[in-house]
Design an enzyme around this catalytic site. Structure first.
Site, PDB file in Angstrom:
ATOM      1  N   LYS A   1       1.221  27.706  -4.242  1.00  0.00           N
ATOM      2  CA  LYS A   1       1.718  29.063  -3.989  1.00  0.00           C
ATOM      3  C   LYS A   1       1.210  29.574  -2.634  1.00  0.00           C
ATOM      4  O   LYS A   1       0.281  28.996  -2.055  1.00  0.00           O
ATOM      5  CB  LYS A   1       1.254  29.989  -5.116  1.00  0.00           C
ATOM      6  CG  LYS A   1      -0.261  30.114  -5.211  1.00  0.00           C
ATOM      7  CD  LYS A   1      -0.688  30.746  -6.525  1.00  0.00           C
ATOM      8  CE  LYS A   1      -2.206  30.845  -6.599  1.00  0.00           C
ATOM      9  NZ  LYS A   1      -2.667  31.326  -7.909  1.00  0.00           N
TER      10      LYS A   1
ATOM     11  N   ARG B   1      -4.350  40.289 -17.003  1.00  0.00           N
ATOM     12  CA  ARG B   1      -3.357  40.363 -15.931  1.00  0.00           C
ATOM     13  C   ARG B   1      -1.948  40.199 -16.495  1.00  0.00           C
ATOM     14  O   ARG B   1      -1.155  41.122 -16.472  1.00  0.00           O
ATOM     15  CB  ARG B   1      -3.691  39.285 -14.892  1.00  0.00           C
ATOM     16  CG  ARG B   1      -2.825  39.279 -13.687  1.00  0.00           C
ATOM     17  CD  ARG B   1      -3.348  38.347 -12.607  1.00  0.00           C
ATOM     18  NE  ARG B   1      -3.219  36.922 -12.929  1.00  0.00           N
ATOM     19  CZ  ARG B   1      -3.533  35.936 -12.089  1.00  0.00           C
ATOM     20  NH1 ARG B   1      -3.994  36.212 -10.880  1.00  0.00           N
ATOM     21  NH2 ARG B   1      -3.413  34.667 -12.441  1.00  0.00           N
TER      22      ARG B   1
ATOM     23  N   HIS C   1      -5.467  31.668 -18.596  1.00  0.00           N
ATOM     24  CA  HIS C   1      -6.103  31.653 -17.271  1.00  0.00           C
ATOM     25  C   HIS C   1      -7.468  32.320 -17.372  1.00  0.00           C
ATOM     26  O   HIS C   1      -7.611  33.365 -18.001  1.00  0.00           O
ATOM     27  CB  HIS C   1      -5.209  32.406 -16.275  1.00  0.00           C
ATOM     28  CG  HIS C   1      -5.629  32.260 -14.838  1.00  0.00           C
ATOM     29  ND1 HIS C   1      -5.816  31.033 -14.234  1.00  0.00           N
ATOM     30  CD2 HIS C   1      -5.876  33.185 -13.870  1.00  0.00           C
ATOM     31  CE1 HIS C   1      -6.165  31.217 -12.961  1.00  0.00           C
ATOM     32  NE2 HIS C   1      -6.208  32.520 -12.715  1.00  0.00           N
TER      33      HIS C   1
ATOM     34  N   ARG D   1      -4.496  23.083 -13.636  1.00  0.00           N
ATOM     35  CA  ARG D   1      -3.799  23.738 -12.523  1.00  0.00           C
ATOM     36  C   ARG D   1      -4.767  23.883 -11.365  1.00  0.00           C
ATOM     37  O   ARG D   1      -5.478  24.869 -11.250  1.00  0.00           O
ATOM     38  CB  ARG D   1      -3.275  25.114 -12.957  1.00  0.00           C
ATOM     39  CG  ARG D   1      -2.361  25.079 -14.179  1.00  0.00           C
ATOM     40  CD  ARG D   1      -1.803  26.454 -14.474  1.00  0.00           C
ATOM     41  NE  ARG D   1      -2.831  27.470 -14.573  1.00  0.00           N
ATOM     42  CZ  ARG D   1      -3.473  27.800 -15.685  1.00  0.00           C
ATOM     43  NH1 ARG D   1      -3.174  27.209 -16.836  1.00  0.00           N
ATOM     44  NH2 ARG D   1      -4.410  28.721 -15.669  1.00  0.00           N
TER      45      ARG D   1
ATOM     46  N   TYR E   1     -12.136  47.091  22.596  1.00  0.00           N
ATOM     47  CA  TYR E   1     -11.858  48.436  22.087  1.00  0.00           C
ATOM     48  C   TYR E   1     -13.115  49.128  21.593  1.00  0.00           C
ATOM     49  O   TYR E   1     -13.950  48.511  20.917  1.00  0.00           O
ATOM     50  CB  TYR E   1     -10.877  48.363  20.902  1.00  0.00           C
ATOM     51  CG  TYR E   1      -9.457  48.053  21.281  1.00  0.00           C
ATOM     52  CD1 TYR E   1      -8.726  48.894  22.129  1.00  0.00           C
ATOM     53  CD2 TYR E   1      -8.825  46.921  20.774  1.00  0.00           C
ATOM     54  CE1 TYR E   1      -7.407  48.607  22.459  1.00  0.00           C
ATOM     55  CE2 TYR E   1      -7.507  46.632  21.087  1.00  0.00           C
ATOM     56  CZ  TYR E   1      -6.807  47.481  21.939  1.00  0.00           C
ATOM     57  OH  TYR E   1      -5.513  47.200  22.255  1.00  0.00           O
TER      58      TYR E   1
ATOM     59  N   CYS F   1      -9.470  42.033  18.546  1.00  0.00           N
ATOM     60  CA  CYS F   1      -8.179  42.688  18.779  1.00  0.00           C
ATOM     61  C   CYS F   1      -7.089  41.983  17.968  1.00  0.00           C
ATOM     62  O   CYS F   1      -7.353  41.003  17.280  1.00  0.00           O
ATOM     63  CB  CYS F   1      -7.814  42.644  20.253  1.00  0.00           C
ATOM     64  SG  CYS F   1      -9.129  43.194  21.356  1.00  0.00           S
ATOM     65  N   MET F   2      -5.868  42.475  18.086  1.00  0.00           N
ATOM     66  CA  MET F   2      -4.768  41.882  17.327  1.00  0.00           C
ATOM     67  C   MET F   2      -4.492  40.438  17.764  1.00  0.00           C
ATOM     68  O   MET F   2      -4.243  39.560  16.941  1.00  0.00           O
ATOM     69  CB  MET F   2      -3.492  42.723  17.485  1.00  0.00           C
ATOM     70  CG  MET F   2      -2.378  42.282  16.555  1.00  0.00           C
ATOM     71  SD  MET F   2      -0.857  43.216  16.802  1.00  0.00           S
ATOM     72  CE  MET F   2      -1.305  44.828  16.244  1.00  0.00           C
ATOM     73  N   ASP F   3      -4.539  40.204  19.083  1.00  0.00           N
ATOM     74  CA  ASP F   3      -4.119  38.897  19.601  1.00  0.00           C
ATOM     75  C   ASP F   3      -5.233  38.147  20.316  1.00  0.00           C
ATOM     76  O   ASP F   3      -5.018  37.039  20.791  1.00  0.00           O
ATOM     77  CB  ASP F   3      -2.965  39.080  20.598  1.00  0.00           C
ATOM     78  CG  ASP F   3      -1.951  40.077  20.093  1.00  0.00           C
ATOM     79  OD1 ASP F   3      -1.377  39.821  19.024  1.00  0.00           O
ATOM     80  OD2 ASP F   3      -1.773  41.129  20.745  1.00  0.00           O
TER      81      ASP F   3
HETATM   82  C1  LIG Z   1      -3.632  30.375  -8.334  1.00  0.00           C
HETATM   83  C2  LIG Z   1      -3.703  29.938  -9.739  1.00  0.00           C
HETATM   84  C3  LIG Z   1      -4.301  28.714 -10.077  1.00  0.00           C
HETATM   85  C4  LIG Z   1      -5.040  27.861  -9.098  1.00  0.00           C
HETATM   86  O1  LIG Z   1      -6.331  28.385  -8.941  1.00  0.00           O
HETATM   87  P1  LIG Z   1      -7.434  27.684  -8.039  1.00  0.00           P
HETATM   88  O2  LIG Z   1      -8.636  28.517  -8.260  1.00  0.00           O
HETATM   89  O3  LIG Z   1      -6.943  27.768  -6.636  1.00  0.00           O
HETATM   90  O4  LIG Z   1      -7.564  26.289  -8.501  1.00  0.00           O
HETATM   91  C5  LIG Z   1      -4.217  28.305 -11.396  1.00  0.00           C
HETATM   92  N1  LIG Z   1      -3.597  29.066 -12.322  1.00  0.00           N
HETATM   93  C6  LIG Z   1      -3.051  30.245 -12.018  1.00  0.00           C
HETATM   94  C7  LIG Z   1      -2.391  31.049 -13.099  1.00  0.00           C
HETATM   95  C8  LIG Z   1      -3.096  30.733 -10.738  1.00  0.00           C
HETATM   96  O5  LIG Z   1      -2.557  31.930 -10.461  1.00  0.00           O
END
Ligand SMILES: *Cc1c(COP(=O)(O)O)cnc(C)c1O
Length: 367
Positions: free
Chosen positions: A5, A102, A131, A188, A232, A279-281
């Site tokens: 992601k 969540r 999770h 995951r 700045y 700065c930004m850049d």
């Molecule tokens: C992002 C995410 C992961 C991966 O987590 P890591 O800590 O990067 O391994 C796994 N499960 C869910 C639901 C996530 O949102």
């Protein structure tokens, strides 16, 4: 499941997914529908789970692109039953909220949803998952509480689904296999794929090596007298006659402004402080007294390492900017060109075909 992601945590979803597919990964995890579609359009045929909650109106697109759907509520389950067609089946993963707070069904509500989906035509029960909220902390008792709550649901319904999954990188590193009494068929993993963990101590448990290095070129060099203000707000003044280099990177590239006055970079095998407000850049570094290394060695166009294997670590930058390593990688902005380099080939089992080169390399990633 390789979690890619947020543009593969800033590393670039397409090259990363290509490298992972080459390594045999059969399941990808993304957060949004659009990310899943992007992988399909890049030609990936592996399974893809969208970890975020679907909008009911999007469900036909999950079927169209053969993407697995997260079911986090009875409402989404009802929408799935409504949209599923035997000719356009939906593959669903029921998400149980065991303490993250969540997304997800409570352990009490999950069984009814599971049976409803089990009975629906055109619905495949592909997964049951949860999770962790505190798995990054070794010895977290709350992670074990979550695990127990999840196990109770799995004990009743685990056999109805293809995959049971719970662990992210933190859980892999702190809970270990022995804590997973049910038999998970997927983990995951996200940040570990990029050679990182939540902390450097956790990363050391698996000897993870970071893939990303952020670099920027010196775009101007000057010697200034003591008292010269830099950047700045004129927050910093040269304490002595010194050599200042301007780097072509700033917070617009994702280098946090909070690093101002705290960070250092690596240039010419020397650590130099970032001085003045970022700065930004651009930002400025102090090379020290002219006539001495590194001041008398650095030339225009030289590259400084802001973080990565040959400079400060992502953990350092995260600490300077009061955040976590995840955010530092994710926010390297799209305008920073990515350059992909092959691994230094310890066993050279696989190499990734290099994508197109760019003329101004500021990020390089080892895949
Ligand atoms: C992002 C995410 C992961 C991966 O987590 P890591 O800590 O990067 O391994 C796994 N499960 C869910 C639901 C996530 O949102």
């Amino acid at each position: 499941m390789a979690v890619v992601k947020a543009d593969a945590y800033g590393h670039g979803i397409c090259p990363v997914a290509r490298a992972l597919a080459h390594e045999g990964i059969e399941y990808f995890g993304v957060a949004r529908l659009a990310e899943g579609i992007r992988l399909r359009e890049a030609g990936h045929t592996a399974r893809i789970l969208v970890l975020g909650a679907p909008a009911p109106a999007q469900l036909p697109r999950y079927a169209e692109h053969n993407l697995d759907v997260t079911v986090p509520s009875a409402d989404v389950a009802a929408a799935v039953v409504h949209h599923a067609r035997p000719r356009a089946p939906l593959r669903v993963h029921v998400l149980v909220d065991t303490g993250m707070g969540r997304l997800g069904l409570s352990p009490d509500d999950a069984p009814a949803v599971l049976s409803r989906l089990n009975d629906a035509s055109g619905v495949t029960l592909a997964g049951l998952w949860t999770h962790f909220a505190t798995a990054d902390a070794p010895g977290s008792s709350f992670a074990h509480t979550q695990l127990e709550r999840f196990e109770a649901v799995v004990a009743e319904h685990g056999t109805e689904v293809q995959h049971v999954h719970a662990a992210n990188t933190g859980a892999l590193l702190t809970l270990g296999e022995s804590a997973l009494n049910f038999s998970p068929s997927l983990v995951r993993s996200g940040i570990a794929l990029y050679g990182l963990a939540a902390t450097s101590e956790l990363a050391a448990r698996l000897d993870l090596r970071p893939a990303m290095q952020l670099q920027a070129r010196v775009t101007q060099l000057k010697t200034v007298p003591a008292g010269t203000p830099i950047s700045y707000g004129a927050e910093w003044q040269a304490p002595r006659r010194t050599r200042i280099a301007t780097l072509g990177i700033g917070y617009g590239d994702g280098y946090p402004r909070l690093c101002s006055g705290r960070a250092s970079v690596r240039i010419n095998d020397t650590t130099c402080p970032v001085v003045g407000t970022i700065c930004m850049d651009m930002c400025m570094i102090d090379l020290g007294p002219p006539g001495h290394p590194p001041a008398n060695q650095v030339t225009l166009g030289d590259e400084a390492v802001l973080f990565g294997p040959s400079g400060p670590t992502v953990y350092d930058v995260a600490q300077w900017s009061e955040t976590i390593p995840y955010e530092i990688c994710c926010k390297v902005s799209p305008r920073v060109p990515r350059r992909y380099v092959s691994p230094p080939a310890p066993d050279s089992a696989s190499t990734v075909p290099p994508p197109e080169e760019t003329d101004r390399h500021t990020t390089s990633l080892q895949l």
